[in-house]
Scaffold this active site. Structure first.
Site, PDB file in Angstrom:
ATOM      1  N   TYR A  64       2.005   5.661   6.469  1.00 12.54           N
ATOM      2  CA  TYR A  64       2.511   4.410   5.676  1.00 12.54           C
ATOM      3  C   TYR A  64       4.239   4.155   6.201  1.00 12.54           C
ATOM      4  O   TYR A  64       4.354   2.921   6.590  1.00 12.54           O
ATOM      5  CB  TYR A  64       3.230   5.132   4.315  1.00 12.54           C
ATOM      6  CG  TYR A  64       3.793   4.799   2.855  1.00 12.54           C
ATOM      7  CD1 TYR A  64       3.212   3.492   2.126  1.00 12.54           C
ATOM      8  CD2 TYR A  64       5.013   5.661   2.862  1.00 12.54           C
ATOM      9  CE1 TYR A  64       4.629   3.149   1.302  1.00 12.54           C
ATOM     10  CE2 TYR A  64       5.593   4.337   1.365  1.00 12.54           C
ATOM     11  CZ  TYR A  64       5.724   3.413   1.515  1.00 12.54           C
ATOM     12  OH  TYR A  64       6.643   2.935   0.520  1.00 12.54           O
ATOM     13  N   TYR A  71       0.749  -1.061   0.060  1.00  9.94           N
ATOM     14  CA  TYR A  71       0.164   0.380   0.452  1.00  9.94           C
ATOM     15  C   TYR A  71       1.167   1.040   0.399  1.00  9.94           C
ATOM     16  O   TYR A  71       1.720   1.634   0.909  1.00  9.94           O
ATOM     17  CB  TYR A  71      -0.923   0.200   0.936  1.00  9.94           C
ATOM     18  CG  TYR A  71      -1.838   1.268   1.364  1.00  9.94           C
ATOM     19  CD1 TYR A  71      -3.012   1.013   1.106  1.00  9.94           C
ATOM     20  CD2 TYR A  71      -1.721   2.192   1.990  1.00  9.94           C
ATOM     21  CE1 TYR A  71      -4.637   1.762   1.084  1.00  9.94           C
ATOM     22  CE2 TYR A  71      -2.786   3.337   1.833  1.00  9.94           C
ATOM     23  CZ  TYR A  71      -3.182   3.609   1.649  1.00  9.94           C
ATOM     24  OH  TYR A  71      -4.353   4.301   1.374  1.00  9.94           O
TER      25      TYR A  71
END
Length: 284
Positions: free
Chosen positions: A127, A63
């Protein structure tokens, strides 16, 4: 040497791996279709491992929507941590070696010296945090792994900064680009070459490595080089990070020290500007 399975083969790095594998006539690399390559489905993964009995796994699945991850924490964690864990567990069971891609975003960006593998990771975005969690979970299930942190990936494939700048450069007379974030662009073809070198060499020097191109630059100077080498007259105006607010905070300095990967794996790494020239020549 047994087969190599590539997860996330449709993404930028996966496409670069396909190109480099073809150039080197490496036939025993399987780029799995998405229905066989869902790293969040342990049952399907086990069937895939059982079918292919792989010697190597390359995990390009991640991702990577840095800003969206701030709102999609659970999804980012499932892919970046749980997916990595699923693969590591099966690698441990089947005796396969895992090659896993991580990121410079695991660092806070407060250093002013090139960052080594032993420097403290302190991510400042979801992230970066979930990618660090992926790094940390892998050694719990297998000792046969190579984790490669990389930065600022671009290539001829998929969406990336270079292709975006070229598109804007043809449409606009002026671009405003951040100058106070320093790092190193990485040509994903070069990273793909590094991954395949590890497999071809049969190295067992497992562990964590940093890989980017050589040198250091800002996004502003990177954009200026793209326009210069791409023959575009676009003016580049330097702006501060504060003038371009984003949902996720980026590290201000994420230049990585590549000493370990060069000495241990015997790699020669090109300067970012030289690799940019190669990429632009292939995009022309």
């Amino acid at each position: 040497m047994g087969s190599t399975l590539v997860f996330g083969g449709g993404g930028q790095l996966g496409q670069c791996l396909q190109y480099v594998a073809q150039q080197r006539n490496l036939a025993d690399i399987v780029f799995l279709p998405e229905e066989q390559a869902n790293i969040l489905d342990p049952g399907a993964l086990r069937e895939t491992f059982a079918r292919y009995q792989p010697a190597y796994i390359i995990n390009c699945a991640a991702y990577t929507a840095v800003d969206k991850a701030e709102d999609e924490v659970d999804l980012a964690r499932r892919v970046n941590r749980d997916g990595a864990e699923n693969l590591a567990r099966l690698c441990g069971e089947f005796g396969a070696t895992l090659l896993h891609i991580s990121t410079d975003f695991v660092f806070a960006g407060t250093s002013n010296q090139p960052l080594s593998e032993t420097d403290e990771a302190a991510p400042i975005s979801v992230y970066g945090l979930t990618k660090l969690e992926g790094e940390e979970v892998i050694p719990r299930h297998t000792s046969q792994y190579f984790i490669l942190r990389t930065s600022w990936l671009y290539s001829e494939y998929a969406g990336n900064f270079v292709k975006t700048m070229l598109r804007f450069g043809r449409e606009r007379e002026e671009m405003r680009v951040i100058w106070d974030q320093l790092g190193t662009p990485t040509y994903a073809i070069d990273l793909a070459g590094c991954l395949l070198h590890i497999i071809e060499s049969g190295s067992t020097a497992y562990g964590l490595y940093h890989y980017s191109n050589e040198g250091v630059t800002s996004w502003y100077d990177f954009a200026a080089a793209i326009f210069e080498l791409g023959g575009l007259p676009t003016r580049v105006v330097p702006i501060r990070t504060a003038e371009y607010p984003t949902k996720a905070t980026r590290p201000a300095f994420s230049v990585m020290d590549k000493t370990k990967v060069k000495t241990t794996l015997g790699l020669t790494i090109p300067h970012w500007r030289d690799s940019l020239k190669v990429c632009l020549s292939r995009l022309a």
